[in-house]
Design a protein around this motif. Structure first.
Motif, PDB file in Angstrom:
ATOM      1  N   LYS A 140       5.507  -0.355  15.744  1.00 43.19           N
ATOM      2  CA  LYS A 140       5.286   0.982  15.178  1.00 43.19           C
ATOM      3  C   LYS A 140       6.305   1.971  15.729  1.00 43.19           C
ATOM      4  CE  LYS A 140       1.772   4.575  14.623  1.00 43.19           C
ATOM      5  NZ  LYS A 140       0.398   5.024  14.970  1.00 43.19           N
ATOM      6  N   LYS A 186       8.915   1.260   5.494  1.00 47.51           N
ATOM      7  CA  LYS A 186       8.508   1.438   6.888  1.00 47.51           C
ATOM      8  C   LYS A 186       7.460   0.400   7.269  1.00 47.51           C
ATOM      9  CE  LYS A 186       6.859   5.160   9.957  1.00 47.51           C
ATOM     10  NZ  LYS A 186       6.446   6.571  10.004  1.00 47.51           N
ATOM     11  N   LYS A 187       6.514   0.188   6.360  1.00 45.18           N
ATOM     12  CA  LYS A 187       5.445  -0.777   6.597  1.00 45.18           C
ATOM     13  C   LYS A 187       6.012  -2.200   6.670  1.00 45.18           C
ATOM     14  CE  LYS A 187       0.918  -2.133   4.751  1.00 45.18           C
ATOM     15  NZ  LYS A 187      -0.048  -1.928   3.645  1.00 45.18           N
ATOM     16  N   HIS A 206       7.430   4.773   2.639  1.00 45.52           N
ATOM     17  CA  HIS A 206       6.241   4.250   3.310  1.00 45.52           C
ATOM     18  C   HIS A 206       6.215   2.720   3.246  1.00 45.52           C
ATOM     19  CE1 HIS A 206       2.116   4.033   4.733  1.00 45.52           C
ATOM     20  NE2 HIS A 206       1.834   3.259   3.702  1.00 45.52           N
ATOM     21  N   LYS A 207       6.551   2.178   2.071  1.00 45.65           N
ATOM     22  CA  LYS A 207       6.551   0.723   1.893  1.00 45.65           C
ATOM     23  C   LYS A 207       7.592   0.063   2.788  1.00 45.65           C
ATOM     24  CE  LYS A 207       7.125  -2.884  -1.602  1.00 45.65           C
ATOM     25  NZ  LYS A 207       7.490  -3.186  -3.008  1.00 45.65           N
TER      26      LYS A 207
END
Length: 267
Positions: free
Chosen positions: A90, A189-190, A186-187
């Protein structure tokens, strides 16, 4: 003479009467001798079966699995490893996909798609001509746009740039692109965090006493080692049982009767 004959007859009868008894004694002695011989041979063979050599098994399993002995308990539990891995992944994802990176792309979208205002320098493509039309936007004249004091029909502006002259459409496109950017950001990063997790697992699990074991995931080296040792012991027990059974079958008295030996030799 008759008296002597009677004595001889009695003696003869006595001899004849003893013959079955003598025969029985001889047969008994033969059986006892055969039993003793078979038992002695069977005990010798049973005693010759090697005992389970745990030290040899330890060395063999250690070599087969490429796991040094003694095997220590894992330094971290799977729960501790997973927590550490996710926290580090993270942090790394936050660095790579920081707010600065998002904002940079965000302002690029806004600057490229915002409504053109009077006095702005523009560079647009026309459907009716090749190349770029560059100049200063002077405003609207009905369905025309004025660039450097020249009027051009709005419909002649390239489709992908026409919204620059329509504030409502410009805002709509900006919002759509920002929403798409946010989803993609977001995708990505995930996905990055998930990939980083896998990379970190490949580091943390092995160095803390685990090994990837097929579809079962990560297993402690000690568990793998102990399982292999248990299998070795079971394998030895099966082989020993078969040898004992073979020896006892081969040494039955006259091939029929079982010979008793000390119970510890049959274990």
């Amino acid at each position: 003479m008759p008296k002597n004959n009677n004595i001889l007859e009695l003696f003869a009868y006595g001899i004849l009467a003893l013959i079955p008894l003598v025969a029985a004694v001889v047969i008994y002695l033969i059986v006892v001798k055969a039993y003793a011989t078979q038992k002695e041979e069977m005990i010798r063979e049973l005693s010759a079966i090697e005992d389970y050599d745990k030290d040899a098994a330890l060395r063999e399993v250690s070599k087969e699995l490429d796991i040094p002995y003694p095997v220590l308990e894992p330094a971290m539990t799977p729960e501790q490893i997973e927590k550490t891995v996710k926290e580090e992944a993270k942090k790394e994802a936050e660095k790579v996909y920081a707010d600065e990176a998002f904002n940079e792309k965000k302002w690029k979208i806004i600057s490229e798609n915002s409504e053109v205002k009077k006095g702005d320098k523009v560079s647009v493509s026309l459907n009716t001509a090749k190349g770029k039309l560059e100049g200063v936007f002077k405003g609207f004249d009905g369905v025309y746009v004025n660039i450097d004091d020249m009027n051009y029909r709005i419909d002649d502006i390239a489709d992908e740039q026409r919204h620059l002259f329509d504030p409502a459409v410009a805002d709509k496109i900006i919002n759509e692109k920002l929403s798409s950017l946010k989803d993609r950001f977001h995708k990505m990063k995930k996905e990055f965090a998930a990939q980083k997790c896998e990379e970190l697992r490949m580091q943390y699990y092995p160095k803390n006493g685990y090994r990837k074991d097929g579809s079962d995931g990560w297993r402690p080296l000690k568990e793998i080692f102990d399982s292999a040792m248990a299998a070795k012991e079971r394998e030895y027990a099966r082989a020993r049982k078969m040898k004992i059974h073979d020896i006892m079958m081969r040494h039955r008295l006259f091939g029929i009767f079982e010979i008793e030996v000390p119970a510890e030799l049959k274990k």
